[in-house]
Design a protein around this motif. Structure first.
Motif, mmCIF file in Angstrom:
data_model
loop_
_atom_site.group_PDB
_atom_site.id
_atom_site.type_symbol
_atom_site.label_atom_id
_atom_site.label_comp_id
_atom_site.label_asym_id
_atom_site.label_seq_id
_atom_site.Cartn_x
_atom_site.Cartn_y
_atom_site.Cartn_z
ATOM 1 N N ARG A 1 -5.109 1.248 -13.423
ATOM 2 C CA ARG A 1 -4.480 1.063 -12.109
ATOM 3 C C ARG A 1 -5.546 1.133 -11.030
ATOM 4 O O ARG A 1 -6.132 2.183 -10.791
ATOM 5 C CB ARG A 1 -3.408 2.120 -11.879
ATOM 6 N N LYS A 2 -5.783 -0.012 -10.373
ATOM 7 C CA LYS A 2 -6.816 -0.090 -9.335
ATOM 8 C C LYS A 2 -6.264 -0.804 -8.106
ATOM 9 O O LYS A 2 -5.155 -1.337 -8.120
ATOM 10 C CB LYS A 2 -8.046 -0.830 -9.881
ATOM 11 N N ILE A 3 -7.048 -0.802 -7.038
ATOM 12 C CA ILE A 3 -6.636 -1.456 -5.794
ATOM 13 C C ILE A 3 -6.319 -2.935 -6.046
ATOM 14 O O ILE A 3 -5.313 -3.457 -5.589
ATOM 15 C CB ILE A 3 -7.726 -1.330 -4.711
ATOM 16 N N GLY A 4 -7.172 -3.607 -6.733
ATOM 17 C CA GLY A 4 -6.945 -5.002 -7.071
ATOM 18 C C GLY A 4 -7.564 -5.961 -6.067
ATOM 19 O O GLY A 4 -7.761 -5.643 -4.895
ATOM 20 N N ALA A 5 -7.869 -7.169 -6.546
ATOM 21 C CA ALA A 5 -8.568 -8.155 -5.717
ATOM 22 C C ALA A 5 -7.721 -8.652 -4.547
ATOM 23 O O ALA A 5 -8.225 -8.835 -3.439
ATOM 24 C CB ALA A 5 -9.000 -9.339 -6.600
ATOM 25 N N VAL B 1 0.846 -1.196 0.000
ATOM 26 C CA VAL B 1 0.000 0.000 0.000
ATOM 27 C C VAL B 1 0.881 1.245 0.000
ATOM 28 O O VAL B 1 1.612 1.503 0.957
ATOM 29 C CB VAL B 1 -0.961 0.024 1.208
ATOM 30 N N THR B 2 0.827 1.996 -1.083
ATOM 31 C CA THR B 2 1.579 3.237 -1.192
ATOM 32 C C THR B 2 0.693 4.401 -0.737
ATOM 33 O O THR B 2 -0.498 4.223 -0.454
ATOM 34 C CB THR B 2 2.021 3.468 -2.639
ATOM 35 N N GLU C 1 -4.621 7.077 -0.293
ATOM 36 C CA GLU C 1 -5.461 8.242 -0.582
ATOM 37 C C GLU C 1 -6.664 7.852 -1.432
ATOM 38 O O GLU C 1 -7.750 8.432 -1.293
ATOM 39 C CB GLU C 1 -4.630 9.311 -1.281
ATOM 40 N N ALA C 2 -6.487 6.864 -2.295
ATOM 41 C CA ALA C 2 -7.616 6.397 -3.110
ATOM 42 C C ALA C 2 -8.693 5.755 -2.241
ATOM 43 O O ALA C 2 -9.892 5.981 -2.447
ATOM 44 C CB ALA C 2 -7.108 5.396 -4.156
ATOM 45 N N ILE C 3 -8.270 4.976 -1.255
ATOM 46 C CA ILE C 3 -9.225 4.345 -0.331
ATOM 47 C C ILE C 3 -9.931 5.405 0.507
ATOM 48 O O ILE C 3 -11.147 5.353 0.730
ATOM 49 C CB ILE C 3 -8.507 3.325 0.572
ATOM 50 N N ILE C 4 -9.164 6.412 0.954
ATOM 51 C CA ILE C 4 -9.731 7.465 1.807
ATOM 52 C C ILE C 4 -10.760 8.302 1.050
ATOM 53 O O ILE C 4 -11.738 8.785 1.625
ATOM 54 C CB ILE C 4 -8.590 8.344 2.374
ATOM 55 N N GLN C 5 -10.555 8.477 -0.260
ATOM 56 C CA GLN C 5 -11.534 9.217 -1.063
ATOM 57 C C GLN C 5 -12.898 8.547 -0.999
ATOM 58 O O GLN C 5 -13.933 9.201 -0.951
ATOM 59 C CB GLN C 5 -11.057 9.295 -2.515
ATOM 60 N N LEU D 1 -13.033 -3.214 -2.311
ATOM 61 C CA LEU D 1 -12.079 -2.170 -2.686
ATOM 62 C C LEU D 1 -11.402 -2.434 -4.031
ATOM 63 O O LEU D 1 -10.645 -1.582 -4.516
ATOM 64 C CB LEU D 1 -10.994 -2.035 -1.604
ATOM 65 N N ALA D 2 -11.650 -3.574 -4.607
ATOM 66 C CA ALA D 2 -10.864 -4.010 -5.764
ATOM 67 C C ALA D 2 -10.899 -3.040 -6.940
ATOM 68 O O ALA D 2 -9.880 -2.811 -7.611
ATOM 69 C CB ALA D 2 -11.332 -5.399 -6.211
#
Length: 314
Positions: free
Chosen positions: A290-294, A240-241, A246-250, A273-274
């Motif tokens: 580019r996504k979180i991914g499974a 997790v970068t 930040e993408a998850i927090i959005q 979240l994938a």
């Protein structure tokens, strides 16, 4: 004259407050500790090495037990003198550590006569309330020169008995330099004891997570900083970068929001979240590829929903 006296008192009181703040700080605390050393040690090589390497104050006394050392700490400063001549007076109190240096010859004598425990009890009676540590000096050389009379095993058996049955620790030291080094270690440890005790209390139990004394800690006050804390927490997951966090927090600005989403989407929880897209930077464009991914989505889901105590997140 009265104004001059009041000004002097104010100056001394301010100095006492500043001194009190420095007493427990590492690097400063040694200034407020002094060693009480048996003056007979100064007639031996051991004592000369101790005094030569001592980086704290010390006082020589005629101790009731030869080769003993203990420490005193300056606990406060009090005003003394007349109104015309006031000064700060140091007040010392004894620390509970006692160091007793015993030669190998003495240890041999006590072992042969079976009086070692009696000797230790005598020291305890003279210095009640102190934790005794024995420093045995020159044991290796003594055993080498007296192989026909005594063996090192007999010494170590007697010392082990002291440690197990009477809780008396010991160190075997071969040179005067070794003794001086141990003296410095004890002095530093005793000087820093209040600081370490305060830190231990601060870090005990749940306070460990509130200490905020690590570079990776996030300061939170009056709800300010919670977003940074949540972001910091997400970044602890492998791979997790900052952009990913930040993408998850959005989508889920707080941990509670994410947990609520898991509870309301039981079936789709592992892949919740994938499909969240990740920006290349805080102001960069959204990348559809580019996504979180499974895989990462499953890991985060497992972390927040797993009820097995010894579950290992892989």
């Amino acid at each position: 004259m009265d104004k001059k006296i009041d000004k002097n008192l104010h100056r001394l009181e301010k100095k006492a407050i500043l001194e009190a703040e420095k007493r427990n700080k590492p690097g400063e605390c040694l200034k407020y500790v002094q060693a009480i050393i048996d003056e007979d040690l100064t007639n031996e090589m051991i004592g000369s090495k101790i005094l030569a390497s001592a980086n704290i104050g010390y006082k020589l006394v005629n101790a009731p037990i030869p080769r003993t050392i203990f420490w005193q700490r300056s606990v406060q400063q009090t005003l003394k003198g007349t109104n015309n001549e006031m000064c700060l007076d140091e007040k010392y109190q004894d620390e509970d550590i006692l160091l007793h240096i015993m030669t190998a010859s003495e240890l041999n004598s006590y072992s042969i006569s079976h009086n070692l425990v009696d000797h230790i009890k005598t020291i305890a009676d003279i210095y009640p309330g102190k934790k005794l540590s024995l420093m045995i000096f020159g044991l290796k050389e003594y055993c080498r020169n007296n192989r026909a009379n005594i063996g090192r095993t007999a010494f170590e058996t007697a010392l082990t008995e002291l440690q197990l049955l009477h809780n008396i620790s010991h160190r075997l030291l071969d040179t005067a330099e070794d003794v001086a080094q141990v003296f410095l270690q004890f002095s530093k440890s005793i000087a820093e004891k209040p600081y370490k005790k305060e830190r231990e209390e601060k870090m005990s139990g749940q306070n460990f997570y509130l200490a905020n004394d690590n570079k990776d800690c996030v300061r939170v006050k009056d709800n300010i900083g919670l977003t940074n804390l949540w972001k910091n927490h997400l970044c602890k997951f492998p791979t997790v970068t900052l952009d990913t966090a930040e993408a998850i927090i959005q989508k889920y600005p707080t941990a509670s929001k994410l947990i609520e989403a898991y509870e309301s989407n039981n079936a789709n929880g592992p892949l919740l979240l994938a499909d969240i897209p990740i920006r290349r930077s805080a102001i960069g464009p959204i990348s559809s590829s580019r996504k979180i991914g499974a895989e990462l989505s499953r890991k985060i889901h497992s972390f927040y929903t797993q009820s097995i105590a010894d579950f290992v997140l892989q």
